[in-house]
Design a protein around this motif. Sequence first.
Motif, PDB file in Angstrom:
ATOM      1  N   ARG A 175      -3.149   6.377   8.445  1.00 39.87           N
ATOM      2  CA  ARG A 175      -3.576   5.281   9.317  1.00 39.87           C
ATOM      3  C   ARG A 175      -2.480   4.247   9.562  1.00 39.87           C
ATOM      4  O   ARG A 175      -2.662   3.362  10.378  1.00 39.87           O
ATOM      5  CB  ARG A 175      -4.788   4.571   8.698  1.00 39.87           C
ATOM      6  N   ALA A 176      -1.386   4.365   8.790  1.00 35.65           N
ATOM      7  CA  ALA A 176      -0.367   3.305   8.842  1.00 35.65           C
ATOM      8  C   ALA A 176       0.172   3.127  10.247  1.00 35.65           C
ATOM      9  O   ALA A 176       0.409   4.095  10.970  1.00 35.65           O
ATOM     10  CB  ALA A 176       0.768   3.632   7.884  1.00 35.65           C
ATOM     11  N   SER A 191       0.739   3.633   1.932  1.00 35.79           N
ATOM     12  CA  SER A 191       0.753   4.168   3.289  1.00 35.79           C
ATOM     13  C   SER A 191      -0.132   5.417   3.342  1.00 35.79           C
ATOM     14  O   SER A 191      -0.399   6.047   2.331  1.00 35.79           O
ATOM     15  CB  SER A 191       2.174   4.513   3.758  1.00 35.79           C
ATOM     16  N   CYS A 192      -0.595   5.724   4.505  1.00 35.14           N
ATOM     17  CA  CYS A 192      -1.368   6.947   4.716  1.00 35.14           C
ATOM     18  C   CYS A 192      -1.359   7.218   6.213  1.00 35.14           C
ATOM     19  O   CYS A 192      -0.644   6.559   6.968  1.00 35.14           O
ATOM     20  CB  CYS A 192      -2.800   6.795   4.186  1.00 35.14           C
ATOM     21  N   CYS A 252      -1.991  -1.247   7.535  1.00 37.72           N
ATOM     22  CA  CYS A 252      -2.945  -1.258   8.636  1.00 37.72           C
ATOM     23  C   CYS A 252      -4.049  -2.255   8.336  1.00 37.72           C
ATOM     24  O   CYS A 252      -4.005  -2.978   7.350  1.00 37.72           O
ATOM     25  CB  CYS A 252      -3.511   0.137   8.891  1.00 37.72           C
ATOM     26  N   VAL A 295      -7.212  -1.611   7.544  1.00 36.81           N
ATOM     27  CA  VAL A 295      -8.344  -1.182   6.710  1.00 36.81           C
ATOM     28  C   VAL A 295      -8.489  -2.083   5.486  1.00 36.81           C
ATOM     29  O   VAL A 295      -9.514  -2.713   5.267  1.00 36.81           O
ATOM     30  CB  VAL A 295      -8.198   0.296   6.271  1.00 36.81           C
ATOM     31  N   ASN A 296      -7.419  -2.130   4.651  1.00 34.74           N
ATOM     32  CA  ASN A 296      -7.423  -3.007   3.486  1.00 34.74           C
ATOM     33  C   ASN A 296      -6.485  -4.182   3.699  1.00 34.74           C
ATOM     34  O   ASN A 296      -6.383  -5.062   2.858  1.00 34.74           O
ATOM     35  CB  ASN A 296      -6.965  -2.254   2.232  1.00 34.74           C
ATOM     36  N   CYS A 314       0.843  -1.195   0.000  1.00 28.94           N
ATOM     37  CA  CYS A 314       0.000   0.000   0.000  1.00 28.94           C
ATOM     38  C   CYS A 314       0.877   1.242   0.000  1.00 28.94           C
ATOM     39  O   CYS A 314       2.056   1.192   0.314  1.00 28.94           O
ATOM     40  CB  CYS A 314      -0.940  -0.025   1.200  1.00 28.94           C
TER      41      CYS A 314
HETATM   42 FE1  SF4 Z   1      -2.023   1.363   3.860  1.00 31.19          FE
HETATM   43 FE2  SF4 Z   1      -3.922   1.139   5.722  1.00 31.19          FE
HETATM   44 FE3  SF4 Z   1      -3.450   3.534   4.649  1.00 31.19          FE
HETATM   45 FE4  SF4 Z   1      -4.573   1.580   3.161  1.00 31.19          FE
HETATM   46  S1  SF4 Z   1      -5.478   2.594   4.943  1.00 31.19           S
HETATM   47  S2  SF4 Z   1      -2.918   2.965   2.560  1.00 31.19           S
HETATM   48  S3  SF4 Z   1      -3.597  -0.261   4.024  1.00 31.19           S
HETATM   49  S4  SF4 Z   1      -2.018   2.316   5.862  1.00 31.19           S
END
Ligand code: SF4
Length: 367
Positions: A280-281, A277-278, A310, A312-313, A275
Amino acid sequence: GLPQPPPRPLAERRVSRRLHVGPVAVGGDAPVSVQSMTTTRTSDVGATLQQIAELTAAGCQIVRVACPTQDDADALAAVARQSTIPVIADIHFQPKYVFAAIDAGCAAVRVNPGNIKQFDDKVKQIAQAAAAAGIPIRIGVNAGSLDRRLLEKHGKATPEALVESALWEASLFEEHGFRDIKISVKHHDPVVMVNAYRQLAASCEYPLHLGVTEAGPAFQGTVKSAVAFGALLSEGIGDTIRVSLSAPPVEEIKVGIEILESLGLRSRRLEIVSCPSCGRAQVDVYKLADEVTAGLDGMEVPLRVAVMGCVVNGPGEAREADLGVASGNGKGQIFVRGEVVRTVPESKIVETLIDEAHKIAAAMADA
Ligand code: SF4
């Protein structure tokens, strides 16, 4: 789970005549092949063979070598004989080197008609020599060295000018009954290049060698080549590809293979689904993805490995993959074919993934 069915091709492959560069089939329904060009002095046989060995190890299927001097021409026989993959001699300016390359046992010869004076007068002899040796000729038209007559007629290297040059030269070979031809019409601008190849594809049945010439340094050249080849290959156009980068040729092979794998034109070996990253990581995704990629480098079995930051996905992607990790709370849930097999602390994620990958590979080798 494995094995995965190949993705459906984006388009029917254009029908082209099949020819052979040494043992490598090009055109027809042969898989699209990946080639590169050495950067060594061809006359330095040892260095050239060393680079060819590195290219071969990276997945290069056909290699081209420059032949600007008599010393290079003299080295062709040794290079062609000892190379692990078929060698194409790249000839500009001097027709005598075409004959030298054929005599040396090269698997094919590339000629640039724009750079060979009175090329047209030499076509008969070249066709006869190539036919006698049973090797193909690539007519390699290049925007930067377009035939003067066509440059004058079209004003600049338009798609029409590139195609007219290529088809004119092909017609001269045809007059002598020679049809073991593949063609390239390279330009540094992907838009001009794509249009040139589309026109060429519609006007002949010869296999096509795709290339964006002088594509630039690695990053720019990679994007230009991926965009241009992606457009053409997704329309079924293109039989062999060469990515041109101002970077070591092994990089060209890596990019070429990645392009074909991305288009589903060859089956993947290792694929990392990671992913971006964002906010939420809960783990350093970039570092993790790099470490897993490095740790699994050279795996011969096709593996899809999900590296997710994380939950989420994470679990979803990790389940779809052969192997994966979904991180959270300083831990990683390790999935193998959809099942959570272990939960490990963050510091153990990489080694656990690599360990599980080797187990899967061993099981596949036994199967
Ligand atoms: Fe990665 Fe979780 Fe962010 Fe999706 S939500 S990009 S899986 S850190």
